[in-house]
Design an enzyme around this catalytic site. Sequence first.
Site, PDB file in Angstrom:
ATOM      1  N   ASP A  35     -11.355 -26.626-122.346  1.00  0.00           N
ATOM      2  CA  ASP A  35     -11.310 -25.168-122.537  1.00  0.00           C
ATOM      3  C   ASP A  35     -12.104 -24.363-121.501  1.00  0.00           C
ATOM      4  O   ASP A  35     -12.278 -23.160-121.671  1.00  0.00           O
ATOM      5  CB  ASP A  35     -11.842 -24.774-123.931  1.00  0.00           C
ATOM      6  CG  ASP A  35     -10.781 -24.987-125.005  1.00  0.00           C
ATOM      7  OD1 ASP A  35      -9.626 -25.259-124.631  1.00  0.00           O
ATOM      8  OD2 ASP A  35     -11.126 -24.853-126.188  1.00  0.00           O
ATOM      9  N   HIS A 238     -25.170 -34.858 -97.424  1.00  0.00           N
ATOM     10  CA  HIS A 238     -24.535 -34.029 -98.449  1.00  0.00           C
ATOM     11  C   HIS A 238     -25.365 -33.984 -99.731  1.00  0.00           C
ATOM     12  O   HIS A 238     -24.826 -34.039-100.833  1.00  0.00           O
ATOM     13  CB  HIS A 238     -23.112 -34.525 -98.736  1.00  0.00           C
ATOM     14  CG  HIS A 238     -22.161 -34.236 -97.618  1.00  0.00           C
ATOM     15  ND1 HIS A 238     -20.928 -34.831 -97.500  1.00  0.00           N
ATOM     16  CD2 HIS A 238     -22.260 -33.407 -96.552  1.00  0.00           C
ATOM     17  CE1 HIS A 238     -20.314 -34.384 -96.409  1.00  0.00           C
ATOM     18  NE2 HIS A 238     -21.114 -33.515 -95.812  1.00  0.00           N
ATOM     19  N   ASP A 255     -28.954 -25.519 -96.436  1.00  0.00           N
ATOM     20  CA  ASP A 255     -27.616 -25.239 -95.916  1.00  0.00           C
ATOM     21  C   ASP A 255     -26.897 -24.533 -97.056  1.00  0.00           C
ATOM     22  O   ASP A 255     -26.421 -25.176 -97.992  1.00  0.00           O
ATOM     23  CB  ASP A 255     -26.926 -26.559 -95.526  1.00  0.00           C
ATOM     24  CG  ASP A 255     -25.578 -26.332 -94.851  1.00  0.00           C
ATOM     25  OD1 ASP A 255     -25.071 -25.191 -94.887  1.00  0.00           O
ATOM     26  OD2 ASP A 255     -25.037 -27.307 -94.292  1.00  0.00           O
ATOM     27  N   ASP A 266     -21.670 -19.907 -93.024  1.00  0.00           N
ATOM     28  CA  ASP A 266     -22.156 -21.296 -93.125  1.00  0.00           C
ATOM     29  C   ASP A 266     -23.422 -21.407 -92.282  1.00  0.00           C
ATOM     30  O   ASP A 266     -23.346 -21.455 -91.052  1.00  0.00           O
ATOM     31  CB  ASP A 266     -21.052 -22.250 -92.612  1.00  0.00           C
ATOM     32  CG  ASP A 266     -21.437 -23.724 -92.770  1.00  0.00           C
ATOM     33  OD1 ASP A 266     -22.483 -24.012 -93.385  1.00  0.00           O
ATOM     34  OD2 ASP A 266     -20.672 -24.582 -92.292  1.00  0.00           O
ATOM     35  N   HIS A 349     -17.552 -26.870 -86.611  1.00  0.00           N
ATOM     36  CA  HIS A 349     -16.177 -26.830 -87.121  1.00  0.00           C
ATOM     37  C   HIS A 349     -15.705 -25.380 -87.149  1.00  0.00           C
ATOM     38  O   HIS A 349     -16.511 -24.451 -87.158  1.00  0.00           O
ATOM     39  CB  HIS A 349     -16.127 -27.439 -88.528  1.00  0.00           C
ATOM     40  CG  HIS A 349     -17.186 -26.897 -89.453  1.00  0.00           C
ATOM     41  ND1 HIS A 349     -17.051 -25.700 -90.129  1.00  0.00           N
ATOM     42  CD2 HIS A 349     -18.429 -27.359 -89.776  1.00  0.00           C
ATOM     43  CE1 HIS A 349     -18.154 -25.466 -90.837  1.00  0.00           C
ATOM     44  NE2 HIS A 349     -19.007 -26.450 -90.625  1.00  0.00           N
ATOM     45  N   HIS A 356     -14.793 -24.998 -93.885  1.00  0.00           N
ATOM     46  CA  HIS A 356     -14.236 -25.893 -92.869  1.00  0.00           C
ATOM     47  C   HIS A 356     -12.805 -25.425 -92.670  1.00  0.00           C
ATOM     48  O   HIS A 356     -11.890 -25.913 -93.333  1.00  0.00           O
ATOM     49  CB  HIS A 356     -14.256 -27.355 -93.339  1.00  0.00           C
ATOM     50  CG  HIS A 356     -15.640 -27.938 -93.406  1.00  0.00           C
ATOM     51  ND1 HIS A 356     -15.884 -29.231 -93.793  1.00  0.00           N
ATOM     52  CD2 HIS A 356     -16.858 -27.408 -93.119  1.00  0.00           C
ATOM     53  CE1 HIS A 356     -17.198 -29.465 -93.748  1.00  0.00           C
ATOM     54  NE2 HIS A 356     -17.811 -28.368 -93.345  1.00  0.00           N
ATOM     55  N   GLU A 380     -24.110 -26.642 -85.194  1.00  0.00           N
ATOM     56  CA  GLU A 380     -25.089 -27.155 -86.152  1.00  0.00           C
ATOM     57  C   GLU A 380     -25.657 -28.523 -85.790  1.00  0.00           C
ATOM     58  O   GLU A 380     -25.464 -29.493 -86.518  1.00  0.00           O
ATOM     59  CB  GLU A 380     -24.450 -27.211 -87.540  1.00  0.00           C
ATOM     60  CG  GLU A 380     -23.074 -27.873 -87.595  1.00  0.00           C
ATOM     61  CD  GLU A 380     -22.480 -27.845 -89.015  1.00  0.00           C
ATOM     62  OE1 GLU A 380     -23.162 -28.363 -89.912  1.00  0.00           O
ATOM     63  OE2 GLU A 380     -21.373 -27.333 -89.192  1.00  0.00           O
ATOM     64  N   ARG A 402     -31.708 -29.591 -89.357  1.00  0.00           N
ATOM     65  CA  ARG A 402     -30.436 -29.066 -88.852  1.00  0.00           C
ATOM     66  C   ARG A 402     -30.606 -27.562 -88.703  1.00  0.00           C
ATOM     67  O   ARG A 402     -31.297 -26.929 -89.503  1.00  0.00           O
ATOM     68  CB  ARG A 402     -29.282 -29.389 -89.814  1.00  0.00           C
ATOM     69  CG  ARG A 402     -27.952 -28.755 -89.410  1.00  0.00           C
ATOM     70  CD  ARG A 402     -26.727 -29.355 -90.114  1.00  0.00           C
ATOM     71  NE  ARG A 402     -26.672 -29.064 -91.529  1.00  0.00           N
ATOM     72  CZ  ARG A 402     -26.946 -29.925 -92.491  1.00  0.00           C
ATOM     73  NH1 ARG A 402     -27.308 -31.161 -92.187  1.00  0.00           N
ATOM     74  NH2 ARG A 402     -26.865 -29.580 -93.766  1.00  0.00           N
ATOM     75  N   GLU A 404     -28.067 -24.272 -88.029  1.00  0.00           N
ATOM     76  CA  GLU A 404     -26.637 -23.947 -87.987  1.00  0.00           C
ATOM     77  C   GLU A 404     -26.401 -22.446 -87.923  1.00  0.00           C
ATOM     78  O   GLU A 404     -26.913 -21.695 -88.742  1.00  0.00           O
ATOM     79  CB  GLU A 404     -25.949 -24.516 -89.244  1.00  0.00           C
ATOM     80  CG  GLU A 404     -24.473 -24.163 -89.344  1.00  0.00           C
ATOM     81  CD  GLU A 404     -23.763 -24.873 -90.499  1.00  0.00           C
ATOM     82  OE1 GLU A 404     -24.423 -25.160 -91.524  1.00  0.00           O
ATOM     83  OE2 GLU A 404     -22.550 -25.129 -90.364  1.00  0.00           O
TER      84      GLU A 404
END
Length: 434
Positions: A35, A238, A255, A266, A349, A356, A380, A402, A404
Amino acid sequence: MNETHYQARRQTLLASIEEGVIILSSSPLKTRSNDTEYPYRQNSDFYYLTGFEETNSVVVLVKTRESNRVILYVEPHSDEFALWNGARLGVEGAMKLFEVDEVHSILEYPNHIKEILREHIALYFDFYDDSNNLKLAQQSAKELREVRGIKRTIRSFHDVTHLTRSMRLIKSPEEIDKIRHAISLTALAHHEAMKRCRDGLKEFELQASMTYVFLSNGAMNEAYGAIVAGGNNANTLHYIDNRDVLKEGDLVLIDAACEWELYASDITRTFPVNGKFTEAQREVYEKVLDVQLRVIEAMNPDVKRDWLQRYSEELLCQALIDLGILRGEVKALIEAKAHKKYAPHGIGHWMGLDVHDPCPYTDDEGQSLVFKAGMVMTIEPGIYIRADDESVSLKYRGIGIRIEDDILITESGCENLSFMIAKTVEEIESMCRS
Ligand code: GLY
Ligand code: MN
Ligand code: MN
């Protein structure tokens, strides 16, 4: 974006085919659990051509030698549905708002599609469309083959998304404005996280402060699941658990970014939990930053995307040598893919309606695309050194960094659309203090 933009895109798409029928469906509602559904997100290609945000709709574009026709099928108005969920546009509402040739109830589609496919030889569709609309079209095409007297029947199938996504590569000024707006809110959110950060906070508390900025500014959706990764968690590319405690002396990699009117941003920033880089963190950070700045500097309309990828790998490899993490010559190390242990992902990317953006990276001959004004790509670079990596000097272990940004290719070079987000060591330390 007003209706003329969508109309122009449909005309461009139709101009790119000789003849045939194009079918694109909206995204289905997706069940999360009993639901309850995930927040609805329209199919990007469907949206790109229609601007229509309701589910259970189909757009059919028909091209003959003589004319073009665009038909939109939508859910009809229902009092019962309106009571529980709010009113849909319905056939009349859609007719008023959208400059298509015809709008019909989706209930008419099964009968109409057979008539539409008569005497056409080509069908263009999304190979990943698993709605019933395609099955109905296929069934109709099959039945038409059995009908006496029909001279032309569907005999070729084409991937329409290759056409729409090639168009999506070059962003219009209106699309770039939406991306800019998404980035401006994402900038506020990253700055808020830098200001609020202190040891003892949970990763999700930083995430919450960013979500607050997005929602309180009307950005209802994140462009992707946020990564808030303290210390060694940054070395899980990730990482989305976001449940750990942020510790004094660690970095935190964030990120996270919002979507504005379906256009993504991003952004990644990495900063010290306590607002002050250690010497070792600073050394690695400045290497990653230097790579990022040099790659962005090299972006212009004459450069091939493949070349940029290779160039970034050479720079990252040299950075790893400079830090004493790798030993040897750049060329040999790259050939042996030695740098991939510490810099495993690509340099960037395409970004647009999807974070992406699924636009092509190569031309029909398989050659890397050359950058053109209007393309948007993330840049990045990252260096990731696991806490348990005993082959690296102790001082660097557990550091994952990182950086980016979102870059627009322009006629004369490029523009960093996210230039306003604190990035140098000094800017970050000062933002963390404020
Ligand atoms: N946030 C997803 C990515 O950086 O590609
Ligand atoms: Mn990215
Ligand atoms: Mn990202």
